[in-house]
Design an enzyme around this catalytic site. Sequence first.
Site, PDB file in Angstrom:
ATOM      1  N   ARG A 236      52.334 -24.311 -51.749  1.00 57.45           N
ATOM      2  CA  ARG A 236      51.333 -24.534 -50.702  1.00 57.45           C
ATOM      3  C   ARG A 236      51.991 -24.389 -49.331  1.00 57.45           C
ATOM      4  O   ARG A 236      53.087 -24.906 -49.100  1.00 57.45           O
ATOM      5  CB  ARG A 236      50.718 -25.935 -50.816  1.00 57.45           C
ATOM      6  CG  ARG A 236      49.772 -26.128 -51.996  1.00 57.45           C
ATOM      7  CD  ARG A 236      48.496 -25.303 -51.858  1.00 57.45           C
ATOM      8  NE  ARG A 236      47.561 -25.545 -52.948  1.00 57.45           N
ATOM      9  CZ  ARG A 236      47.506 -24.838 -54.080  1.00 57.45           C
ATOM     10  NH1 ARG A 236      48.321 -23.827 -54.274  1.00 57.45           N
ATOM     11  NH2 ARG A 236      46.598 -25.116 -55.005  1.00 57.45           N
TER      12      ARG A 236
ATOM     13  N   GLU B  47      44.929 -20.317 -44.388  1.00 60.71           N
ATOM     14  CA  GLU B  47      44.611 -19.124 -45.190  1.00 60.71           C
ATOM     15  C   GLU B  47      43.141 -18.766 -45.014  1.00 60.71           C
ATOM     16  O   GLU B  47      42.308 -19.670 -45.000  1.00 60.71           O
ATOM     17  CB  GLU B  47      44.913 -19.393 -46.668  1.00 60.71           C
ATOM     18  CG  GLU B  47      46.402 -19.616 -46.910  1.00 60.71           C
ATOM     19  CD  GLU B  47      46.748 -19.934 -48.372  1.00 60.71           C
ATOM     20  OE1 GLU B  47      45.862 -19.871 -49.235  1.00 60.71           O
ATOM     21  OE2 GLU B  47      47.905 -20.252 -48.619  1.00 60.71           O
TER      22      GLU B  47
ATOM     23  N   HIS C 290      48.034 -15.167 -51.235  1.00 60.67           N
ATOM     24  CA  HIS C 290      47.832 -16.232 -52.239  1.00 60.67           C
ATOM     25  C   HIS C 290      47.387 -15.631 -53.583  1.00 60.67           C
ATOM     26  O   HIS C 290      46.279 -15.874 -54.051  1.00 60.67           O
ATOM     27  CB  HIS C 290      46.811 -17.277 -51.738  1.00 60.67           C
ATOM     28  CG  HIS C 290      46.917 -18.589 -52.456  1.00 60.67           C
ATOM     29  ND1 HIS C 290      46.704 -19.811 -51.848  1.00 60.67           N
ATOM     30  CD2 HIS C 290      47.220 -18.883 -53.747  1.00 60.67           C
ATOM     31  CE1 HIS C 290      46.855 -20.789 -52.723  1.00 60.67           C
ATOM     32  NE2 HIS C 290      47.170 -20.240 -53.896  1.00 60.67           N
TER      33      HIS C 290
HETATM   34  N1  NDP Z   1      50.633 -19.644 -55.280  1.00 58.72           N
HETATM   35  C1  NDP Z   1      49.740 -19.909 -56.199  1.00 58.72           C
HETATM   36  O1  NDP Z   1      48.775 -19.166 -56.397  1.00 58.72           O
HETATM   37  C2  NDP Z   1      49.904 -21.114 -57.056  1.00 58.72           C
HETATM   38  C3  NDP Z   1      50.447 -22.259 -56.546  1.00 58.72           C
HETATM   39  N2  NDP Z   1      50.578 -23.371 -57.338  1.00 58.72           N
HETATM   40  C4  NDP Z   1      51.162 -24.590 -56.749  1.00 58.72           C
HETATM   41  O2  NDP Z   1      52.297 -24.937 -57.527  1.00 58.72           O
HETATM   42  C5  NDP Z   1      52.324 -26.342 -57.648  1.00 58.72           C
HETATM   43  C6  NDP Z   1      53.164 -26.747 -58.845  1.00 58.72           C
HETATM   44  O3  NDP Z   1      52.482 -26.455 -60.062  1.00 58.72           O
HETATM   45  P1  NDP Z   1      53.078 -26.927 -61.479  1.00 58.72           P
HETATM   46  O4  NDP Z   1      54.478 -26.467 -61.631  1.00 58.72           O
HETATM   47  O5  NDP Z   1      52.097 -26.562 -62.512  1.00 58.72           O
HETATM   48  O6  NDP Z   1      53.090 -28.500 -61.246  1.00 58.72           O
HETATM   49  P2  NDP Z   1      54.006 -29.588 -61.941  1.00 58.72           P
HETATM   50  O7  NDP Z   1      53.350 -30.892 -61.672  1.00 58.72           O
HETATM   51  O8  NDP Z   1      54.278 -29.200 -63.350  1.00 58.72           O
HETATM   52  O9  NDP Z   1      55.389 -29.487 -61.135  1.00 58.72           O
HETATM   53  C7  NDP Z   1      55.642 -30.100 -59.913  1.00 58.72           C
HETATM   54  C8  NDP Z   1      56.960 -30.831 -60.004  1.00 58.72           C
HETATM   55  O10 NDP Z   1      57.266 -31.394 -58.720  1.00 58.72           O
HETATM   56  C9  NDP Z   1      57.693 -32.748 -58.902  1.00 58.72           C
HETATM   57  N3  NDP Z   1      57.417 -33.537 -57.706  1.00 58.72           N
HETATM   58  C10 NDP Z   1      56.210 -33.955 -57.260  1.00 58.72           C
HETATM   59  N4  NDP Z   1      56.357 -34.621 -56.095  1.00 58.72           N
HETATM   60  C11 NDP Z   1      57.668 -34.614 -55.815  1.00 58.72           C
HETATM   61  C12 NDP Z   1      58.446 -35.134 -54.744  1.00 58.72           C
HETATM   62  N5  NDP Z   1      57.875 -35.799 -53.727  1.00 58.72           N
HETATM   63  N6  NDP Z   1      59.777 -34.970 -54.784  1.00 58.72           N
HETATM   64  C13 NDP Z   1      60.361 -34.313 -55.809  1.00 58.72           C
HETATM   65  N7  NDP Z   1      59.688 -33.791 -56.846  1.00 58.72           N
HETATM   66  C14 NDP Z   1      58.351 -33.933 -56.849  1.00 58.72           C
HETATM   67  C15 NDP Z   1      56.892 -33.201 -60.096  1.00 58.72           C
HETATM   68  O11 NDP Z   1      57.507 -34.300 -60.697  1.00 58.72           O
HETATM   69  P3  NDP Z   1      56.550 -35.520 -61.243  1.00 58.72           P
HETATM   70  O12 NDP Z   1      55.532 -34.898 -62.118  1.00 58.72           O
HETATM   71  O13 NDP Z   1      57.511 -36.424 -61.899  1.00 58.72           O
HETATM   72  O14 NDP Z   1      55.940 -36.083 -59.987  1.00 58.72           O
HETATM   73  C16 NDP Z   1      56.912 -31.985 -60.998  1.00 58.72           C
HETATM   74  O15 NDP Z   1      58.059 -31.958 -61.799  1.00 58.72           O
HETATM   75  C17 NDP Z   1      50.845 -26.728 -57.721  1.00 58.72           C
HETATM   76  O16 NDP Z   1      50.637 -28.066 -57.295  1.00 58.72           O
HETATM   77  C18 NDP Z   1      50.195 -25.751 -56.773  1.00 58.72           C
HETATM   78  O17 NDP Z   1      50.115 -26.283 -55.489  1.00 58.72           O
HETATM   79  C19 NDP Z   1      50.200 -23.348 -58.638  1.00 58.72           C
HETATM   80  C20 NDP Z   1      49.666 -22.233 -59.196  1.00 58.72           C
HETATM   81  C21 NDP Z   1      49.432 -21.022 -58.450  1.00 58.72           C
HETATM   82  O1  LIG Z   2      47.013 -22.018 -56.066  1.00 58.13           O
HETATM   83  C1  LIG Z   2      46.537 -22.024 -57.150  1.00 58.13           C
HETATM   84  C2  LIG Z   2      46.404 -23.150 -58.006  1.00 58.13           C
HETATM   85  O2  LIG Z   2      45.932 -22.971 -59.148  1.00 58.13           O
HETATM   86  O3  LIG Z   2      46.706 -24.283 -57.584  1.00 58.13           O
END
Ligand code: NDP
Ligand SMILES: O=CC(=O)O
Length: 325
Positions: free
Chosen positions: A237, A266, A285
Amino acid sequence: MKPNVVLYKNIPADQLERLQSHFNVAFFEGITDANRADFIGALSNAEGLIGASCPITTDYLNAAPALRAISTISVGVDQFNVPDLTNRKINLMHTPSVLTETTADTIFTLVLNSARRVIEMAEMVKEGRWTKSIGVDSYGTDVNGKTIGILGMGRIGYAVAKRAYAGFGMSVLYYNDVANPMAEQDFKARRCELDELLAKSDFVCVVLPLLPETEKFIGKEQLLKMKPSAFLINGSRGKIVDETALIEALQQGVIRGAGLDVFEKEPLPADSPLVSLPNVVALPHIGSATHETRYAMVRCAVDNLIAALNNDVSVNCVNPAARKS
Ligand SMILES: NC(=O)C1=CN([C@@H]2O[C@H](COP(=O)(O)OP(=O)(O)OC[C@H]3O[C@@H](n4cnc5c(N)ncnc54)[C@H](OP(=O)(O)O)[C@@H]3O)[C@@H](O)[C@H]2O)C=CC1
Ligand SMILES: O=CC(=O)O
């Protein structure tokens, strides 16, 4: 009687039919100034809401007293105030996993394109400027064998690490609030403090969710801690990175370049310096934007809404504690 639901995004016809076989569906193509009053009117008796890419505000929720479940066609839930939904006993469903690999592909595309200057070089050819052998000024930077630092070792972070380690022989550092033993075992990933990751990584990859505590997580101070030869890749994001500080860092050579799929605002305004900086690869995006994955996300979101309005929030629910029976 079928429950009423409001759909605020265009979806494939077969998935619309599935929704219609379970619910009375009021359809809106997005939420715009032109249709806002009708959208709010339709919320008055809606038990479900499904869509994507529009903030769901307090005004909308106040207009929806019967709402029990919202199904977002995304994994990110930053368009919602989750604690407020929980207080209102509204379950929020999302679409993790189905988009993980595709989004990791996009993020790795940004790594490769930034380092190897693919878009810049391709434009040179298409514009007829390839008139002699390229010189050192057009060389890129190796990706293979370098160090990638992943901020957020969750589903997508793990999938990025897989590509980096298995495909490109990269060393993997990561910053996460909890350890990810699978990434450590599978890719020899090493968890470290943010400062160490910034100082040692050739590619700093942001894959954290946008939360109050991650907003502007990467600012001027963090950019100054990166190597001058390093690249910042943001596939999660835009608001996680302080865009003004990033633009300054790119203009002043504090870091070598950036690969960005997401932005503070965006669509990215045409007058943003990010549009014209040669050391920036900017995408609109498109993290999950393939035919297969976007279809899988819609199908997953429809499944989620059907399950949630059937009082089953065992899968893909962000706030299972919020139940309204
Ligand atoms: N560009 C695009 O089109 C897309 C963007 N995204 C973005 O990618 C993000 C991640 O997706 P995804 O991997 O599935 O999510 P996950 O929840 O699997 O991964 C996020 C990780 O970040 C950790 N985390 C959260 N907060 C913190 C913090 N403050 N400090 C350190 N670590 C932290 C979480 O740990 P814990 O769970 O222990 O909090 C988790 O391990 C989504 O939220 C979305 O915004 C996703 C898909 C498409
Ligand atoms: O940015 C895309 C999402 O699925 O989140």
